[in-house]
Design an enzyme around this catalytic site. Structure first.
Site: not given
Ligand code: RNT
Ligand code: ZN
Length: 416
Positions: A324, A292, A224, A185, A257, A260, A284
């Protein structure tokens, strides 16, 4: 809760579910063997052990509850304790900045598998497998652009970092006899209007192609997507469209995630579409509140829907579950345990859905019956199965984990 009470309630629940064609024993068994990758960064607010550089890269922890883990021993102790309150076997998800650098400054383009040897050993001793993440935030060279930076020196620095991280992940995977999943990411984006949207995306695609060109047998890559970061609101290089296209054409795992996307988007609906075109998904699991915000995961509708879609798609073997979120406003271990247990609850609830019957109704055009059963399924004795799952695995049932965390706080975290 008393043993007899738990078992009696479970027996009754088993019968109720069986009437609808659901095998609760099987659901519990699947839940037991589905690992959740615990994010090490919940213990210390995403600080790590590299330097005291402030958290940057569009992400932010809020709150200053006492007891943050301050070093490798404290992170390990906290993870071990959190794990003792969780049923099943879990993985540990490390970021590069959590290496065992032994007091030395090891820059990101210098990291090697040796910096994670003690983690590999610790994980083995504690029956955990490791996953990994490259770290492009919280560094003097992080800026607004890393892998998509037009400056070849900066871009190369981050390419080198990410390549080295893949070597670390490969070593972890080989040592544990199971692929280590490495997530990439990057926060790359722009606070204000940019006239170079395409250019940065071209650069990111080419950097990633370079990074992923070497095949490594011990690890799997995932990338990501993100909507925006704080201070980078106008443009995100690695947007959802970018990574959908990238993962579909390069056959790379997509990291979804749940924080996101636009707040009104239905994230669970992405599962079946993505699975047609990308090889696997890394989840995530988070809880966005208006943005977020990385609030602690709870058993809410979006998370329930996410797991339902995975189970309905028959894709548990193609979806890797990771957490996450980073909440520093409440007891961090408590946050860890709540979020992991909530994730298990959502998965269990999905596994207990009377899917065969629902599909039968749908296939024969019986819409009222389908909706009626979906509604009735909500009040089936889910809690009795969840309690049994924890009881069977020797971990606290119901709110019994609250006093355990209070004790750990009194004895350990409050003294930090
Ligand atoms: C950030 C992403 C990422 C981080 C971690 C710490 O928006 O979600 O995955 O939260 O890598
Ligand atoms: Zn993440």
């Amino acid at each position: 809760m008393k043993e007899a009470q738990i078992l009696k309630a479970y027996e009754q629940a088993r019968e109720r579910y069986a009437e609808l064609g659901v095998d609760t024993d099987k659901a519990v068994e699947i839940l037991e063997r589905t690992p959740i990758s615990l994010h090490c960064w919940q213990t210390d607010d995403v600080v790590g052990f590299e330097s005291s550089q402030a958290l940057s890269g569009g992400i932010q922890t809020t709150g200053n509850y006492p007891g943050r883990a301050r070093n490798i021993d404290e992170v390990r102790a906290d993870v071990k304790f959190a794990k003792s309150l969780l049923a099943g076997h879990h993985r540990l998800n490390l970021h590069e900045i959590y290496g065992d650098f032994k007091g030395q400054f090891v820059d990101r383009d210098q990291v090697e598998p040796k910096h994670f040897e003690s983690w590999i050993q610790w994980a083995r001793e504690n029956d955990m497998k490791l996953d990994f993440n490259s770290t492009s935030f919280s560094h003097p060279k992080s800026g607004d652009l890393t892998l998509a930076n037009p400056d070849p020196v900066i871009r190369q620095f981050w390419i080198e970092h990410t390549k080295r991280c893949r070597k670390v992940a490969d070593a972890m995977g080989k040592a544990q006899g199971d692929p280590c999943i490495m997530n990439i990411w990057i926060h790359d984006g722009s606070k204000d209007i940019t006239v170079e949207r395409k250019r940065y995306r071209e650069l990111l695609a080419s950097s990633l192609d370079d990074i992923l060109s070497e095949k490594l047998g011990g690890m799997k890559d995932c990338v990501e997507a993100k909507l925006f970061g704080i201070g980078l609101e106008s443009y995100t290089v690695g947007s959802m469209d970018f990574f959908e296209g990238y993962c579909a054409t390069r056959k790379v795992m997509y990291t979804l995630d749940t924080g996101h996307y636009e707040p009104t988007e239905n994230v669970s609906d992405k599962v079946s579409a993505l699975l047609l075109f990308v090889p696997e998904l890394m989840l995530h699991v988070s809880r966005p509140v208006r943005w977020d915000s990385d609030h602690v995961t709870i058993m809410n509708d979006p998370t329930l829907d996410l797991f339902k879609e995975i189970v309905r798609a028959g894709a548990l073997d193609r979806a890797h579950i990771g957490l996450d979120y980073f909440d520093a406003s409440i007891n961090r271990i408590g946050a860890y345990v709540i979020g992991t247990r909530a994730t298990q609850k959502c998965l269990l609830s999905a596994l207990l859905e009377p899917l065969a019957k629902l599909r039968e109704y749908e296939d024969s055009g019986r819409g009222f019956q389908r909706l009626a059963l979906l509604e009735e399924a909500k009040t089936l004795p889910f809690g009795a199965v969840y309690d049994y799952f924890n009881f069977k695995n020797g971990v606290p049932v119901g709110p019994e984990f609250i006093p355990e965390i209070e004790k750990y706080e009194k004895d350990i975290t409050s003294k930090r």
